[in-house]
Design an enzyme around this catalytic site. Structure first.
Site, PDB file in Angstrom:
ATOM      1  N   ARG A  54       4.777  -1.813  -1.328  1.00  0.00           N
ATOM      2  CA  ARG A  54       5.939  -1.986  -0.717  1.00  0.00           C
ATOM      3  C   ARG A  54       6.106  -2.898   0.616  1.00  0.00           C
ATOM      4  O   ARG A  54       7.101  -3.259   1.088  1.00  0.00           O
ATOM      5  CB  ARG A  54       6.637  -0.728  -0.532  1.00  0.00           C
ATOM      6  CG  ARG A  54       6.679   0.302  -1.716  1.00  0.00           C
ATOM      7  CD  ARG A  54       7.003   1.437  -1.272  1.00  0.00           C
ATOM      8  NE  ARG A  54       6.140   2.023  -0.522  1.00  0.00           N
ATOM      9  CZ  ARG A  54       5.967   3.411  -0.128  1.00  0.00           C
ATOM     10  NH1 ARG A  54       6.953   4.230  -0.340  1.00  0.00           N
ATOM     11  NH2 ARG A  54       4.844   3.942   0.383  1.00  0.00           N
ATOM     12  N   CYS A 109       3.288   5.484   6.071  1.00  0.00           N
ATOM     13  CA  CYS A 109       1.968   4.972   5.384  1.00  0.00           C
ATOM     14  C   CYS A 109       1.270   6.359   4.557  1.00  0.00           C
ATOM     15  O   CYS A 109       0.692   7.116   5.493  1.00  0.00           O
ATOM     16  CB  CYS A 109       1.250   4.301   6.077  1.00  0.00           C
ATOM     17  SG  CYS A 109      -0.561   3.635   5.677  1.00  0.00           S
TER      18      CYS A 109
END
Ligand code: CO
Length: 218
Positions: A54, A109
């Site tokens: 992404r 993350c």
């Protein structure tokens, strides 16, 4: 994001189809586009980002082919034992002479969040275990953040800052500083809003890192 309207095979073939359209579009914009790129590259930037699908460097910065030299790994780590990373760094700094190195992490993350937890997933745990050390270094600040998501976001920022510092400790970077300008920046990308945040942790001079890391004879 997998595209559910396609079968796996169609989804795969879509990439090659898209490539044909990419060539058509690019040539329409600039008939010499590929001729110019095939002559060589002189990007101004080295990007050290997360492998996360992404966070595509060119797309989120509105840059084109030839503008950014890219290294990506899980949780955007600067590892001085990683020959892959060191080769990318050497080529971009000493040969291509990039002017900026951007370490770009991203909120949410998976690598950083996994490092905060205690679940052993496998091999990747070895890679991200150093983020646990970053957590411990800032334990007071992090433990004071009650909301787990916010704590994770802060660790993402601290990880980026630490990787910027790791770059400044590398002799190759310090040698470049003796000869020319080279700035190392820390950014974080927001998956939920698409915005890049500059953490303002620039390292651009030998004196930006603690004395014990400054080599005297390079
Ligand atoms: Co990530």
């Amino acid at each position: 994001m997998s595209n559910n309207q396609y079968t796996a095979q169609e989804n795969y073939e879509r990439l090659l189809q898209n490539n044909k359209q990419f060539v058509v579009d690019k040539l329409q914009e600039d008939p010499a586009f590929f001729d110019k790129l095939s002559q060589g590259q002189s990007p101004d930037f080295l990007w050290v980002g997360c492998s996360d699908s992404r966070v595509p460097a060119n797309q989120i910065t509105g840059t084109d082919s030839g503008e950014i030299f890219v290294h990506r790994n899980v949780a955007n780590i600067v590892d001085i034992n990683d020959m892959n990373f060191l080769s990318v760094l050497h080529y971009s700094v000493d040969v291509l002479k990039v002017r900026h190195i951007i370490v770009c992490g991203h909120y949410g993350c998976g690598g950083v969040l996994a490092a905060m937890g205690r679940t052993h997933i496998g091999m990747v745990n070895h890679w991200i275990s150093r983020i646990k050390d970053i957590y411990l270094k800032h334990e007071g600040e992090l433990n004071a953040i009650v909301d787990e998501k916010e704590r994770g976001d802060r660790l993402v920022e601290l990880n980026v800052t630490e990787q910027v510092r790791n770059l400044a400790k590398i002799p190759m970077v310090q040698r470049a500083w003796k000869k020319r300008e080279l700035s190392i920046h820390g950014w974080v990308y927001g998956l939920s809003d698409g915005l890049l945040k500059d953490l303002n942790v620039v390292q651009e001079d030998l004196n930006d890192i603690e004395k014990i890391f400054q080599y005297e004879n390079i």
